[in-house]
Scaffold this motif. Structure first.
Motif, mmCIF file in Angstrom:
data_model
loop_
_atom_site.group_PDB
_atom_site.id
_atom_site.type_symbol
_atom_site.label_atom_id
_atom_site.label_comp_id
_atom_site.label_asym_id
_atom_site.label_seq_id
_atom_site.Cartn_x
_atom_site.Cartn_y
_atom_site.Cartn_z
ATOM 1 N N LYS A 1 1.089 -1.271 -0.111
ATOM 2 C CA LYS A 1 -0.086 -0.022 0.174
ATOM 3 C C LYS A 1 0.870 0.990 0.078
ATOM 4 N N LYS B 1 -3.308 3.063 -0.881
ATOM 5 C CA LYS B 1 -3.830 2.764 -1.986
ATOM 6 C C LYS B 1 -3.229 1.575 -2.461
ATOM 7 N N ARG C 1 -1.085 -0.861 -4.376
ATOM 8 C CA ARG C 1 -0.801 0.032 -6.003
ATOM 9 C C ARG C 1 0.854 -1.349 -5.321
ATOM 10 N N ASP D 1 -8.356 1.020 -0.328
ATOM 11 C CA ASP D 1 -8.714 1.927 -1.464
ATOM 12 C C ASP D 1 -7.879 1.225 -2.594
ATOM 13 N N GLY D 2 -8.746 1.240 -3.536
ATOM 14 C CA GLY D 2 -7.858 0.729 -5.482
ATOM 15 C C GLY D 2 -7.591 -0.958 -5.098
ATOM 16 N N TYR E 1 -13.016 4.376 -9.858
ATOM 17 C CA TYR E 1 -12.132 4.587 -8.957
ATOM 18 C C TYR E 1 -10.691 5.206 -10.539
ATOM 19 N N ASP F 1 -7.083 8.518 -11.177
ATOM 20 C CA ASP F 1 -5.316 8.126 -11.417
ATOM 21 C C ASP F 1 -4.517 8.522 -13.229
#
Ligand SMILES: Cc1cc2nc3c(=O)[nH]c(=O)nc-3n(C[C@H](O)[C@H](O)[C@H](O)COP(=O)(O)OP(=O)(O)OC[C@H]3O[C@@H](n4cnc5c(N)ncnc54)[C@H](O)[C@@H]3O)c2cc1C
Length: 670
Positions: free
Chosen positions: A196, A200, A202, A446-447, A487, A491
């Protein structure tokens, strides 16, 4: 953190359409700058990876097998549901929605289930377009059959190999994108943790299972599609490699885990043969369309059968107890799985089991042979056919429908099921619980998304037959590709996510430390030794029937096994090579934590619902006497557990379930 299911407002029939009309989109040029990691390429992950790549995103897909074609989804036999109403028997989206919510004993989120029913028809069209060879009737139209818990025929199938054929479809769709360079496929890679950055998801840390290399992969969003955790019981119908590691690791990084105790024990599996077995085999539920389930009505006959002194074919019709037809005349042999499993256990516990261990009931096709044979004789104008001819004609039809299942049974049991009834017994099969997700299929991180069997979503406390494939493919082909865009639209200016950062350093170190620990532990017991012990506690105390005393004991016992595991597990070989024991060690370590949370969840839920049967919560009077008793006043919620260190310390968050479109009723199949 308060749970927000993010269900859109408005009438249930319009929610999904309105939602899709309003969400933010990512334009095609920007999609080319966005990376998505999909972990798992079974039906859920495979369909998602193919669709996301088709939309233009850059996808990195991961699987621990040597090819997506080998995902556990390949094992699915019976079929996939869709409310096409091709049979003209009154099916509709509403009925599929209703049956699924009722079948799940009113413990699922209405809006998600309605959406599932709504997109179910699209799945069939998509798969037919891919060339999936669904069974067809004489006129060439797609055929349907019936599964448990419903009164219509809505199950599309490809003999007893539906999962395999659907997976070949998804795999072909993936291959197109692999060839275009839009999917980078990482076979033989296991995700060992999530990374994260600023809260988020990643990226992930993986181990190359062939070289042992630990790798970093980054993306703008991560999708977990890693299947269910039924192997926490050690013995189950799941593939041997099925595991909870990815789901559990994201739980430890902030994703809530929902309803861990909702497990499906499937009624029609080949019974266990002894203590040294490592796998159980499913006999598809589709067999209950034509097979009748029974045990001897007299205890002395059951004893004689158990001792090998009597054969089932020697027991007269009047001396057989077709207990499902007796107890549930409306649904008969097609009651839902939880009901059928408990009924089998009840008869076997009472001493009527039909194998040496007393843990088996019969699944008998004799009357189907006669029924189909008589019809065939008429169709072929055979007048006065002999009994043998009728049976021969009937058996040919059964062979056409379920031939590969009969063959599989004969290979395992060494008995011909055309001549003697099959023996079956319940076994762990599917997990309705899983990672908590909102309407967008996003977890509490998130994500970070979760789809397919790995999430908790649509099946409540009991999944209906042929609904898992439907859900996995709905998530992958038709839901996630929309919701994730909403979402990712934030980005488009983020740029590549670097992997040379402290966040990646830290998680990679955790992963490496754990591997080093296993390699250097020099214990004395194999990984399986601990897994089997865990499985026995799970089956005996957190299995088909649960009570407070057993559940409390299970939590203590699992913790003890876990402590012994860390002290005494032995992992041979090297970390820089293919090392199956090392892979298993990591997975069993996670099962040993998940198992305890599972028991804790079962303890919290002092009601019987679906596959979760609490002995303290049973109907005492009336027509439903002895049946499971649900408690809507106190338990109409999803249990979402937050990780706090030890599983025993997990904190419960409740998502209260609202039922606006379906009236909560006692689930009766009588
Ligand atoms: C014997 C059997 C028969 C069934 N029959 C039916 C049926 O007829 N109809 C029906 O609707 N349902 C059926 N089911 C249920 C259904 O098959 C499953 O629920 C469904 O296939 C799960 O699909 P999935 O994509 O979520 O996961 P899976 O197919 O289990 O795929 C998991 C993927 O995740 C990958 N993976 C897992 N962990 C990691 C990790 N840490 N790192 C990298 N990759 C990882 C695996 O390699 C794999 O690609 C059946 C189940 C069984 C056991």
């Amino acid at each position: 953190m308060a749970l927000d299911s993010k269900v859109p407002k408005g009438p249930i029939k319009d929610k999904w359409t309105t939602y899709k009309d309003k969400i933010d989109l990512v334009n095609p040029a920007n999609k080319r700058n966005i990376d998505i990691i999909v972990v798992g390429t079974g039906l859920a992950g495979g369909s998602a990876a193919a669709t996301l790549a088709e939309l233009g995103y850059n996808v990195k897909a991961f699987a621990y097998q040597d090819s997506p074609r080998r995902a556990h989804s390949i094992a699915a036999q019976g079929g996939i549901n869709a409310s096409k109403n091709y049979m003209g028997d009154g099916d509709s989206n509403y009925r599929l929605f209703y049956d699924t919510v009722k079948g799940g004993d009113y413990r699922s989120r209405e809006a998600n289930v309605y959406r599932l029913a709504e997109v179910s028809g699209n799945i069939i069209d998509q798969c037919v377009a891919q060339g999936v060879p669904f069974a067809r009737d004489y006129g060439g139209l797609l055929d349907n059959r019936s599964f448990g818990g419903v009164l219509v025929s809505r199950t599309f199938y490809a003999k007893g190999q539906t999962g395999q054929q659907l997976l070949l479809g998804a795999y072909s769709a993936m291959n197109r994108q692999i060839a275009r360079g839009k999917i980078e496929m990482f076979n033989r890679h296991e995700m060992l943790d999530v990374v994260k950055v600023d809260g988020k998801a990643r990226g992930i840390i993986t181990r190359n299972l062939i070289t042992g290399e630990i790798e970093r992969h980054s993306a703008h969003a991560v999708v977990i599609a890693t299947g269910g955790y039924g192997n926490v019981y050690f013995l189950s119908t799941n593939a041997m490699g099925s595991n909870a590691t990815a789901a559990w690791k994201i739980h430890k990084k902030g994703a809530y885990f929902a309803n861990p105790c909702f497990t499906q024990i499937h009624p029609t599996c080949i019974p266990r043969s002894g203590d040294y077995q490592s796998k159980l085999t499913l006999m598809s539920e589709s067999l209950r369309n034509d097979g009748r389930i029974w045990v001897p009505a007299k205890l002395e006959d059951a004893k004689a059968i158990q001792q090998g002194k009597l054969k089932p074919t020697e027991i007269a019709e009047a001396d057989r107890d077709y207990y499902l037809e007796r107890r549930y005349p409306a649904f008969g042999n097609l009651v839902p799985r939880d009901v059928a499993s408990r009924a089998a256990k009840e008869r076997c516990d009472a001493g009527y089991g039909v194998n040496a261990t007393g843990e088996a009931v019969y699944l008998d096709f004799a009357s189907a042979f006669v029924r189909y044979g008589t019809e065939q004789a008429k169709i072929h104008n055979i007048s006065n056919p002999s009994k043998e001819k009728i049976i021969e004609l009937g058996q040919a039809i059964i062979e056409e429908k379920y031939g590969n299942l009969f063959q599989m049974y004969e290979k395992i049991i060494a008995e011909n099921p055309y001549e003697t009834p099959m023996m079956i017994y319940p076994a762990t099969h599917y997990t309705m619980g899983g990672v908590w997700v909102d309407y967008n299929l996003m977890t509490t991180v998130d994500g970070l998304y979760c789809i397919g069997e790995a999430n908790f979503s649509d099946h409540g406390a009991n999944r209906l037959g042929a609904s898992a494939l439907m859900q996995g493919l709905a998530d992958g082909y038709f839901v996630l590709p929309y919701t994730i865009g909403d979402y990712l639209s934030d980005d488009i200016r983020t740029g590549k996510i670097p992997t040379d950062t402290k966040e990646f350093d830290e998680v990679e170190k955790e992963v490496k430390d754990r591997i080093d620990f296993f390699m250097n532990n020099k214990g004395t017991k194999s990984v399986d030794y601990f897994h089997k012990r865990l499985g026995k506690v799970m089956w005996d105390k957190v299995g088909m029937a649960r009570n407070e005393k057993d559940l409390k004991e299970a939590m203590v016992e699992i913790k003890i096994i876990r402590e012994e595991f860390w002290k005494d597990v032995k992992v041979p070989g090297d970390a820089n090579e293919m090392n199956l024991e090392l892979e298993k060690a990591g997975r069993v370590a996670d099962f040993l934590e998940l198992g305890e949370l599972f028991a804790k969840d079962a303890l919290d839920r002092n009601e019987s619902c679906g596959g979760h049967f609490r002995e303290e919560s049973v109907e005492l009077d009336g027509e439903q006497k002895g049946e499971a008793k649900r408690n809507d006043k106190d338990y109409a919620y999803v249990s979402a557990w937050e990780y706090k260190g030890e599983p025993a310390d997990a904190v419960l968050h409740k998502e209260e379930l609202e039922f606006k479109d379906i009236e909560l009723k006692q689930r009766s199949y009588k």
